[in-house]
Design an enzyme around this catalytic site. Structure first.
Site, PDB file in Angstrom:
ATOM      1  N   HIS A   1       0.808  -1.233   0.000  1.00 53.98           N
ATOM      2  CA  HIS A   1       0.000   0.000   0.000  1.00 53.98           C
ATOM      3  C   HIS A   1       0.834   1.274   0.000  1.00 53.98           C
ATOM      4  CE1 HIS A   1      -3.089  -2.626   2.382  1.00 53.98           C
ATOM      5  NE2 HIS A   1      -3.069  -2.933   1.109  1.00 53.98           N
TER       6      HIS A   1
ATOM      7  N   TRP B   1      -0.867 -17.369   1.763  1.00 54.88           N
ATOM      8  CA  TRP B   1      -1.912 -16.373   1.883  1.00 54.88           C
ATOM      9  C   TRP B   1      -2.875 -16.637   0.710  1.00 54.88           C
ATOM     10  CZ3 TRP B   1       2.468 -15.621   4.365  1.00 54.88           C
ATOM     11  CH2 TRP B   1       2.656 -14.598   5.305  1.00 54.88           C
TER      12      TRP B   1
ATOM     13  N   TYR C   1      -5.968 -15.427  -1.041  1.00 57.91           N
ATOM     14  CA  TYR C   1      -6.867 -14.274  -1.074  1.00 57.91           C
ATOM     15  C   TYR C   1      -7.622 -14.217  -2.391  1.00 57.91           C
ATOM     16  CZ  TYR C   1      -4.762 -12.062   3.065  1.00 57.91           C
ATOM     17  OH  TYR C   1      -4.353 -11.763   4.339  1.00 57.91           O
TER      18      TYR C   1
ATOM     19  N   LYS D   1      -3.481 -18.900   5.358  1.00 61.98           N
ATOM     20  CA  LYS D   1      -4.053 -17.659   5.861  1.00 61.98           C
ATOM     21  C   LYS D   1      -5.183 -17.231   4.937  1.00 61.98           C
ATOM     22  CE  LYS D   1      -2.941 -12.773   6.315  1.00 61.98           C
ATOM     23  NZ  LYS D   1      -2.034 -11.734   5.788  1.00 61.98           N
TER      24      LYS D   1
ATOM     25  N   LYS E   1      -9.097 -14.754   4.776  1.00 60.22           N
ATOM     26  CA  LYS E   1      -9.866 -13.712   5.444  1.00 60.22           C
ATOM     27  C   LYS E   1     -11.061 -14.332   6.143  1.00 60.22           C
ATOM     28  CE  LYS E   1      -8.369  -9.905   2.630  1.00 60.22           C
ATOM     29  NZ  LYS E   1      -8.646  -8.996   1.517  1.00 60.22           N
TER      30      LYS E   1
ATOM     31  N   SER F   1      -6.970 -13.495   8.847  1.00 58.77           N
ATOM     32  CA  SER F   1      -6.391 -12.156   8.851  1.00 58.77           C
ATOM     33  C   SER F   1      -7.413 -11.168   9.373  1.00 58.77           C
ATOM     34  CB  SER F   1      -5.947 -11.774   7.457  1.00 58.77           C
ATOM     35  OG  SER F   1      -7.045 -11.769   6.592  1.00 58.77           O
TER      36      SER F   1
ATOM     37  N   GLY G   1      -7.646  -7.807   8.714  1.00 56.04           N
ATOM     38  CA  GLY G   1      -8.145  -6.736   7.862  1.00 56.04           C
ATOM     39  C   GLY G   1      -7.801  -5.360   8.398  1.00 56.04           C
TER      40      GLY G   1
ATOM     41  N   GLY H   1      -1.850  -7.528  11.089  1.00 56.81           N
ATOM     42  CA  GLY H   1      -0.883  -6.523  10.690  1.00 56.81           C
ATOM     43  C   GLY H   1      -1.300  -5.120  11.095  1.00 56.81           C
ATOM     44  N   ARG H   2      -2.183  -4.521  10.285  1.00 61.93           N
ATOM     45  CA  ARG H   2      -2.489  -3.111  10.493  1.00 61.93           C
ATOM     46  C   ARG H   2      -3.050  -2.816  11.875  1.00 61.93           C
ATOM     47  NH1 ARG H   2      -5.674  -2.346   5.019  1.00 61.93           N
ATOM     48  NH2 ARG H   2      -5.772  -4.614   5.265  1.00 61.93           N
TER      49      ARG H   2
END
Lengths: 307, 307, 307, 307, 307
Positions: free
Chosen positions: E49, E169, E171, E204, E206, E252, E254, E280-281
């Site tokens: 990002h 991951w 996704y 991993k 969502k 995850s 999000g 993470g975030r």
């Protein structure tokens, strides 16, 4: 770049720019930068003679960092050592002094008449440690010399392809020679010639004496009246024997002795057109202040700032 | 991470983080985790001396699982063994104890004056078995030493590129030495120096005696008055000889004997600044409860919780 | 899958499923399928001793197809032979009997005190011939043993990665041993231990006698009172020496002799916990009907259907 | 070895004995061992259609072990699945059922007119998991077919060199074909021919319908009055198209539907000389007892024990 | 080793002991050591990002050391990041936290409907950095998914051979799916299944919503009445879809949102049998004290010490 360095580099025009770059680094570092002369600090005696014989007289030398710092502080052109010694400081002193990885070594627990060293490092090790070159010892006169020539050939080919400088310690020794013959003028000149023919960029030999070992050679030296009576004349002959000066030849200092004699030898090397000295035990087997003073004198002779 | 571990890891700054990670694992496992001291269980005697001589006195040891469990229960830093012993338990004990794959071995059916081991495992084996490092034995003093140096060199380069720790068993032996010379102080110090120069991260030597083997060394020890009269002084000299303490040096315990003497040796190693012990026969040739008690005492001395 | 096979496979948990699959095939074929016992037919005598010595007494054996059919008809677990013998029948008998490619061989034209075999097949050969495993002979006691260990190491690593079983013939022989020592109990146990440490999945040794070869071992056998007076006790000790029963150990039958003695040996192997027999000359050097009867008796003993 | 298996293996005489051995294993396992007929359980629907669509109707199937056990209990000749499903049980079920690693797969999140699968496993994976063969799907009719042919070619060459069987799922699909054309008799016969020409040992196609897709073909079918009005005739034609019966052709069952119709299809396959069925959803999307009963009926038809 | 860890490791019996060792390390580090639950800190947002979007809200996060220290202080099981972030701290934090090298990444300068990441690190990088495993992102639903499957396949085979853990991951994203479909329960379950079939050890995904994307799936969910109305039920279905719980599935978190909702999600993951979270975030986009408190709450829920 000085004219002198430019001239020396011109001898190696066939090499790739990587190797030329590393030769440049050797010639442009330290007190003698740009003069075309070199003083290199080699410390492989821990492996070759054992730790106490090497370092007990100046115990700082047990520590691998000592030698990096000594070479830096003394203004040497480079520091040469086996794998372990370089690994133990290459990160801490990264970039501060050109490094030469000594790729073969020999211990003194087994003594043989016809010596051979074994490979203890690789070109890959030299690259990962940031070295400018690799070093390799050959013993012309040993019955095992063919294996050394062949191992050196492989190493040199790989080193050059990767842009490294190849330094050869050419030390006559073995059943093919008398003890006196190891430093005979014909033999040392011959050793320099062989190293050059094997593709060495930088050749290290011992300072020769006046003795002539081989009878076939003796006839020629006498017939052609090759001047070899002074140390300077002998140095000149050895340099001539290394492609007429087109290869860098430096001389080793040997065991610690009388400093006055040592400086006279350096004057002879300089006068005879030698490219410099590689000085181990005389450097690190005395206290650091003394070593710095000693090396300053040597470099002063080579730079012409001291007679 | 303790200060002590941080300091030791700083000696290996040139290595990649993978090797540093595995060094960390060695230094942070078991009873002595974080102290900077190590006790390692090695079991290669089945190969070296034969099964009955190794395991008959405590028959549990015939079973490879026994040693994994012993190392875990005793709180050792690591378990070291040849390929077969590790293969036979690496899945069952995965992750529970750092493993060192012993990469060369030697049996005692043929006795030769100048010994050499043969490679019995690979870096690839070490990775598939989840080991933190590889082990390799050299016999300085053997006429076959050059081959060992070269094989170790290749293995060490590959191991380091893959993030493994290189452990060298440096055992002087062979026609270059007298029997007493195998544990002579000058020779053991020399053996430690050689292993360090070859790039070993962790060095295993025998506890030296006061004898000096080489006359050239004897002169230096006497001239420099190097203190070697107590075991602790000798340990200190060996540690100094391994890059002035910048390489981990541990000491092997030898055959089973009097426990009191053994603990005195451990105290000397500790006092002299040694990094620990590698204890095979004294561990697995007694019943497990006795072994646990014995190793607890050893670790107590190293951790300072037992005088 | 029987409980017994399940248990044996559990000893090899570290291996990939391919190797476990081929171990399963060995353990689940023929008359002894599922019992955990094995009888394997090996025919490498043509290479080792020459054709007439091997096959003249039952000339059918000159034909490579004979041995495939014999192994099938007798209900053996597997058939083991050098490259040529397997190539000459592997297509015709594809899938009918698990095959083991003997990867090294030795002829008897040159007789040396310290024998070494040479590699005569590869892992690639074993795969293209549909083998479940590869076989390799080592001669502990030979001065050339180091080369054998290193060659086996390379082969074993490659074989395991490709899902094959590694079978090691561990035959003490050479200048390190007396003639009697080749089957001494301490030496055979040692040979089993070494094969296991080298990573063998299946180990073949000779049935040991009561002699103890090494004086250092003799002390231990006597001090620990290791029972070795009966053949069954000695088998038990050898099995214990191969990781306490965690590696499959089978015993070779030797030259043809008295059948009654042979069956007694089989009873001892069975009683001592051995995993079976590898029977060459006693199988193919008699007429086929006699061989089938002979092997039926052997398998009857192992399966417990014959006392 | 039955005459039937012997005859089928004779079609593959050009292959190395390793591949023949694995074909033998396929033909000699389970209920239909030795009959020359095969029923294979394939479970790649989790990847192809998603988990709920595949397993929700019989939730045991979410567990990879379920399918191994189902294939074993039902007496299938083999179990075929993608990498993950085989990895999750290959150790636990080692040796109990021949395995085929499906090397390419395709999910149904993106729907494209011209499909292509991607490689999700390798020949190396197949060897380490102990598989008898590898499987690969091609979509003749897709504009991307050339990439599939070329990837299959490489895989097949490597697989055969290592003694594995090559199974090709040949499913016409893509912009080159109408929907009905995907099972048109000319197209299915063509798909079988292509798979055989690509070197497949075992070919899986869908049961064709009477439709003829290509006008050029239609002319020939009519001119030559090729009988294709019954399912058995169509099977016969497809088998003929796969080298006149010299390649094993099996038929896929498609989605779950009426069991009576399914058994009629099986009868037609059998009558037309087809080699068997590969039955996924009809096997694992019903309860295990029902699946076993269902597969028993199918195998009964193939073995002639049920009409 | 706890029973729980033992059980989880048993799902990976087919892997070599090296991979099992690294799985053990993941499961036995940090606050949740031994519980069978994992909280992993991933920081690849700088690449994905851009830096300001990732780190401006808590500028400490611009510094790579920040995240190592956060993962350590919070007691996470592992820290996952791209090459540069790991290189920038792997030496300084060697051994203090298990590392996962994210092997592919994707920036947001070009936005494409059908995304694909590119490989930005290698298995060799992971080994030299001392990682326990490698991570790889796939985008099922993207028209470029086939290339991702094939690249992952190669990486996974190499990683497993070297004893590393493979983290995928998965996704869903791309033209094959609606925006809501990216977290649809059928699609997330499918994404978990695909990752497992590709050989992932740790998956991993969502946290899914109740939406069902594919009509073919919708029929099944309705017909089979698969319970998906609560978050816990959906987690349970996803875990079931990953080999019935035989593969570690973590979820995850999000973008940063309401902490209360987040904790409820964690409770649902825990209740539904999920193996943990990758956060993470929500971890690094708040001040460190807040992050530690936040993660403590999350771990408290997983360990059962906080409801």
């Amino acid at each position: 770049m000085t004219k002198k360095v430019q001239e020396i580099l011109s001898y190696y025009r066939n090499e790739n720019p990587g190797t030329q770059t590393n030769l440049y680094r050797l010639l442009n570092h330290g007190t003698l930068a740009g003069t075309g002369k070199l003083v290199i600090l080699p410390v492989d005696q821990g492996f070759e003679h054992g730790p106490a014989r090497s370092f007990a007289s100046n115990p700082g030398g047990y520590d691998p960092h000592y030698h990096f710092q000594l070479a830096i502080d003394a203004g040497c052109n480079a520091y040469a050592a086996p794998l372990g010694f370089l690994e133990a400081g290459a990160a801490e002193f990264a970039g501060q002094i050109p490094l030469i990885l000594k790729l073969n070594n020999h211990d003194s627990m087994v003594s043989e008449k016809d010596p051979i060293s074994s490979q203890t490092g690789s070109v890959g090790d030299a690259l990962r440690l940031g070295c400018v070159g690799v070093g390799y010892t050959i013993y012309p006169g040993s019955s095992q010399i063919l294996d050394m020539y062949e191992q050196l050939r492989e190493i040199a080919e790989e080193a050059k392809a990767h842009g490294l400088v190849v330094v050869v310690w050419s030390y006559p020794r073995g059943s093919g020679l008398s003890k006196e013959g190891e430093t005979a003028i014909d033999i040392v000149a011959y050793a320099a010639q062989i190293a050059a023919q094997l593709g060495a960029h930088l050749i290290k030999v011992k300072l020769p004496c006046q003795h002539i070992e081989q009878s076939a050679a003796k006839k020629v030296y006498e017939a052609e009246k090759i001047p070899i009576s002074t140390a300077a004349e002998r140095v000149k002959h050895v340099v001539q024997s290394a492609f007429n000066g087109r290869r860098i030849v430096i001389f080793s200092g040997g065991a610690k002795g009388d400093d006055g004699n040592f400086f006279n030898d350096v004057r002879a090397i300089n006068e005879g057109g030698g490219f410099g000295s590689i000085i181990g035990r005389n450097s690190f087997q005395r206290s650091k202040p003394e070593a710095l003073k000693f090396l300053k004198t040597v470099m002063g002779i080579y730079s012409g700032q001291q007679s």
